[in-house]
Design a protein around this motif. Structure first.
Motif, PDB file in Angstrom:
ATOM      1  N   MET B   1     -19.406 -14.846   4.150  1.00 28.41           N
ATOM      2  CA  MET B   1     -18.132 -14.652   3.467  1.00 28.41           C
ATOM      3  C   MET B   1     -18.239 -13.448   2.540  1.00 28.41           C
ATOM      4  SD  MET B   1     -15.969 -17.844   2.083  1.00 28.41           S
ATOM      5  CE  MET B   1     -16.354 -17.718   0.358  1.00 28.41           C
ATOM      6  N   SER B   2     -17.239 -12.579   2.628  1.00 34.61           N
ATOM      7  CA  SER B   2     -17.259 -11.342   1.855  1.00 34.61           C
ATOM      8  C   SER B   2     -16.988 -11.618   0.384  1.00 34.61           C
ATOM      9  CB  SER B   2     -16.198 -10.395   2.409  1.00 34.61           C
ATOM     10  OG  SER B   2     -16.071  -9.275   1.583  1.00 34.61           O
ATOM     11  N   ALA B   3     -17.633 -10.842  -0.493  1.00 33.08           N
ATOM     12  CA  ALA B   3     -17.451 -11.023  -1.931  1.00 33.08           C
ATOM     13  C   ALA B   3     -16.560  -9.948  -2.523  1.00 33.08           C
ATOM     14  CB  ALA B   3     -18.814 -10.994  -2.619  1.00 33.08           C
ATOM     15  N   ILE B   4     -16.148  -8.948  -1.719  1.00 27.68           N
ATOM     16  CA  ILE B   4     -15.418  -7.839  -2.333  1.00 27.68           C
ATOM     17  C   ILE B   4     -13.928  -8.155  -2.441  1.00 27.68           C
ATOM     18  CG2 ILE B   4     -17.107  -6.097  -1.609  1.00 27.68           C
ATOM     19  CD1 ILE B   4     -14.959  -5.182   0.438  1.00 27.68           C
ATOM     20  N   ALA B   5     -13.318  -7.646  -3.544  1.00 28.79           N
ATOM     21  CA  ALA B   5     -11.920  -7.966  -3.849  1.00 28.79           C
ATOM     22  C   ALA B   5     -11.038  -6.769  -3.521  1.00 28.79           C
ATOM     23  CB  ALA B   5     -11.810  -8.321  -5.330  1.00 28.79           C
ATOM     24  N   VAL B   6     -10.393  -6.813  -2.345  1.00 24.14           N
ATOM     25  CA  VAL B   6      -9.515  -5.715  -1.923  1.00 24.14           C
ATOM     26  C   VAL B   6      -8.153  -5.906  -2.595  1.00 24.14           C
ATOM     27  CG1 VAL B   6      -8.452  -4.600   0.071  1.00 24.14           C
ATOM     28  CG2 VAL B   6     -10.732  -5.604   0.283  1.00 24.14           C
ATOM     29  N   PRO B   7      -7.618  -4.856  -3.287  1.00 19.92           N
ATOM     30  CA  PRO B   7      -6.322  -5.023  -3.941  1.00 19.92           C
ATOM     31  C   PRO B   7      -5.193  -5.137  -2.916  1.00 19.92           C
ATOM     32  CG  PRO B   7      -6.996  -2.734  -4.040  1.00 19.92           C
ATOM     33  CD  PRO B   7      -8.139  -3.496  -3.437  1.00 19.92           C
ATOM     34  N   SER B   8      -4.090  -5.715  -3.327  1.00 19.95           N
ATOM     35  CA  SER B   8      -2.948  -5.814  -2.430  1.00 19.95           C
ATOM     36  C   SER B   8      -1.721  -5.298  -3.176  1.00 19.95           C
ATOM     37  CB  SER B   8      -2.750  -7.275  -2.020  1.00 19.95           C
ATOM     38  OG  SER B   8      -1.556  -7.407  -1.301  1.00 19.95           O
ATOM     39  N   PRO B   9      -0.966  -4.320  -2.701  1.00 19.56           N
ATOM     40  CA  PRO B   9      -1.226  -3.579  -1.462  1.00 19.56           C
ATOM     41  C   PRO B   9      -2.379  -2.587  -1.656  1.00 19.56           C
ATOM     42  CG  PRO B   9       0.639  -2.616  -2.612  1.00 19.56           C
ATOM     43  CD  PRO B   9       0.212  -3.796  -3.429  1.00 19.56           C
ATOM     44  N   VAL B  10      -3.064  -2.287  -0.561  1.00 18.76           N
ATOM     45  CA  VAL B  10      -4.191  -1.365  -0.643  1.00 18.76           C
ATOM     46  C   VAL B  10      -3.664   0.080  -0.539  1.00 18.76           C
ATOM     47  CG1 VAL B  10      -4.656  -1.574   1.840  1.00 18.76           C
ATOM     48  CG2 VAL B  10      -6.488  -0.896   0.314  1.00 18.76           C
ATOM     49  N   PRO B  11      -4.109   1.008  -1.402  1.00 16.66           N
ATOM     50  CA  PRO B  11      -3.625   2.395  -1.313  1.00 16.66           C
ATOM     51  C   PRO B  11      -3.957   3.019   0.047  1.00 16.66           C
ATOM     52  CG  PRO B  11      -4.887   2.043  -3.337  1.00 16.66           C
ATOM     53  CD  PRO B  11      -5.085   0.830  -2.489  1.00 16.66           C
ATOM     54  N   SER B  12      -3.238   4.089   0.389  1.00 15.08           N
ATOM     55  CA  SER B  12      -3.509   4.745   1.676  1.00 15.08           C
ATOM     56  C   SER B  12      -4.868   5.452   1.609  1.00 15.08           C
ATOM     57  CB  SER B  12      -2.420   5.774   1.976  1.00 15.08           C
ATOM     58  OG  SER B  12      -2.635   6.918   1.174  1.00 15.08           O
ATOM     59  N   PRO B  13      -5.518   5.673   2.757  1.00 16.21           N
ATOM     60  CA  PRO B  13      -6.805   6.376   2.768  1.00 16.21           C
ATOM     61  C   PRO B  13      -6.717   7.759   2.110  1.00 16.21           C
ATOM     62  CG  PRO B  13      -6.410   5.363   4.894  1.00 16.21           C
ATOM     63  CD  PRO B  13      -5.157   5.187   4.100  1.00 16.21           C
ATOM     64  N   SER B  14      -5.579   8.456   2.278  1.00 13.87           N
ATOM     65  CA  SER B  14      -5.452   9.786   1.667  1.00 13.87           C
ATOM     66  C   SER B  14      -5.404   9.662   0.151  1.00 13.87           C
ATOM     67  CB  SER B  14      -4.183  10.487   2.132  1.00 13.87           C
ATOM     68  OG  SER B  14      -3.997  10.304   3.483  1.00 13.87           O
ATOM     69  N   ASP B  15      -4.664   8.665  -0.354  1.00 12.85           N
ATOM     70  CA  ASP B  15      -4.608   8.470  -1.808  1.00 12.85           C
ATOM     71  C   ASP B  15      -6.003   8.185  -2.347  1.00 12.85           C
ATOM     72  OD1 ASP B  15      -1.949   8.879  -1.754  1.00 12.85           O
ATOM     73  OD2 ASP B  15      -1.351   6.781  -2.046  1.00 12.85           O
TER      74      ASP B  15
END
Lengths: 327, 327
Positions: B1-15
């Protein structure tokens, strides 16, 4: 170099699928039409035909062929359908099936040839694809079945496990110092009649094909004989024979496959499964080189021998896959 | 199980790529911003950021990081950049680099741990991807380098080659008869103080992980002790210690990694490379289980130990990858 003749323009996969469906209708399948369509398509085109057929007729193409095969009693017709099925399969799945079959056949010398061919005469990425296909088709890994196969004795089993587990470097980089050192290690092992030495297995199962070619060249330069001739003259075990096939499959597969074709047709009767396997699996790889080698070595052509030893539809599919050859 | 906290919404790769570029400007990089962006993105998102960065700034992101690293003298800052680089890499390339580094470090016990972790604690398809990455990065295969590594003695080398060459069945199918037979083969080898027996290596390097779990369960049922405890109490060689790590990595990797983290922080000083490697490579895999195991075994938390033993930006990236943890 591929020997198959793809027409230009090539019909769409749906047209081909419909052509095949039509050829399968009726009491006798139209084998000529099947050969005309399938034997002139590349692996990617055959894959597209399989998808189109499944979409159009709600049945996997291979199932339609297998149903036909199950109703045959005449050996020649059985051989035809077996060849068509092997040729229509995805190449990685075909090889996974061949390996699985070889591991279940006991006491048959040819099963070792299958294992060596798939492990050594394949491109490294194809070998990984075969291992992946094996896992999904048979619910275990190739090396797992191989390592616990009761028909294989040590040290043969250990060498085959190492060969099938390899994922060799695919580039051209060669190290001359390594070639020199390993040529002498190989020579020592062969001269001491210890072809099963750990170092022999390590070299054969980990080095890249160009590196092995350099090592065997160095062997010839330093010792005046070819490693295959030395193995032949000094060692006589089944291990040594398998090692010789591995050396050929790794560095000049056309020699091994020319010998396999010859072995399948000479003498009384024909080993159809062997002949089919070699022709189907090499048609798109190095059939042109195999034909040249065959002509140089046996003073006859693959075509002549196939014509002499096979008949009807089986002959047609083989000849189409062998490709044009001058007398 | 992953421990990392991805924000929502996730910014674009360019940002994200622009945010990283901004953080890299000036004399001191904005480490906080780098951690805020990168430590909260999955492997696929980091890959998209690498592509966007290369497209926008005509320079590979990892090169920008490596340039920063090459200018550092303070050990803590060096550790920060090493961690950021490992985390930003494609996971298969990261592991290929770790293995390559381990094969070049001699006499360091930790190099064996790296080889076992990558071979045994990876998903079989990830291991194939690592081998592919190794071939393209270093111009030879992993097993080739491993089999000819002078720092590794036999039979350890042979076991490591077999483990790294495996492509195990990935499904859940288990054979109870095989588990029974192989539990007794393992027990016999361990009780005779022969952990390097061929059958032990065969079983460990070819069987699927669920099958091995069943075998070790059967071992406990039949012999009343855990195989790891038996190895620990009866065998004391480096081979036996490596075998124990392999057993853990194959069937309960959290035990191995909890021990590695503990080993890297206890006593005087910290083994930063080991700590970074474990945290980076398990953050998206099984960090939650590792934290639970750590708490149960060492009566403290990973977070506490990391906070006590590290500082500044290096601490921040580790804590972000370890994820939330209650005191």
């Amino acid at each position: 170099m591929s020997a198959i003749a793809v027409p230009s323009p090539v019909p769409s996969p749906s047209d081909d699928a419909e052509g095949i469906r039509k050829a399968l209708q009726g009491w006798r399948a139209d084998k000529e039409a099947l050969v005309r369509i399938l034997a002139r398509r590349t692996a990617a085109q055959r894959s597209a035909i399989r998808r189109a057929y499944a979409f159009l007729f709600r049945e996997p193409l291979l199932n339609s062929f297998r149903q036909r095969l199950s109703r045959q009693y005449c050996p020649v017709t059985v051989d035809f359908w077996k060849a068509i099925i092997l040729w229509t399969m995805d190449p990685a799945e075909r090889d996974a099936n061949l390996v699985h079959g070889a591991l279940r056949r006991r006491g048959d010398g040819d099963h070792l040839a299958v294992l060596v061919e798939v492990s050594c005469a394949s491109d490294p990425d194809h070998l990984v694809a075969v291992r992946r296909a094996y896992r999904s088709l048979f619910g275990c890994s190739v090396e797992e079945d191989l390592a616990s196969c009761p028909a294989l004795q040590q040290p043969l089993r250990k060498m085959l496990v190492s060969l099938v587990s390899s994922y060799r470097y695919g580039g051209d980089r060669v190290d001359a110092d390594v070639a020199k050192l390993e040529a002498s290690q190989l020579s020592e092992a062969v001269r001491k009649k210890q072809p099963h030495h750990d170092e022999v297995v390590r070299i054969l199962s980990t080095r890249s094909k160009p590196q092995l070619r350099a090592t065997f060249r160095r062997y010839r330069e330093d010792h005046g004989t070819d490693i295959v001739d030395d193995i032949d003259s000094r060692c006589s075990s089944q291990f040594a024979r398998t090692l010789k096939s591995a050396v050929w499959c790794l560095t000049s597969p056309e020699k091994h496959f020319a010998e396999m074709i010859r072995e399948s047709v000479v003498g009384l009767g024909t080993y159809e499964d062997m002949l089919t396997r070699v022709v189907v699996s090499r048609a798109e790889v190095d059939m042109e080189q195999i034909k040249e080698e065959y002509r140089a070595r046996f003073k006859t052509t693959v075509t002549c021998d196939v014509v002499d030893d096979t008949s009807f539809g089986y002959k047609d599919i083989l000849l189409a896959l062998v490709g044009c050859e001058e007398e």
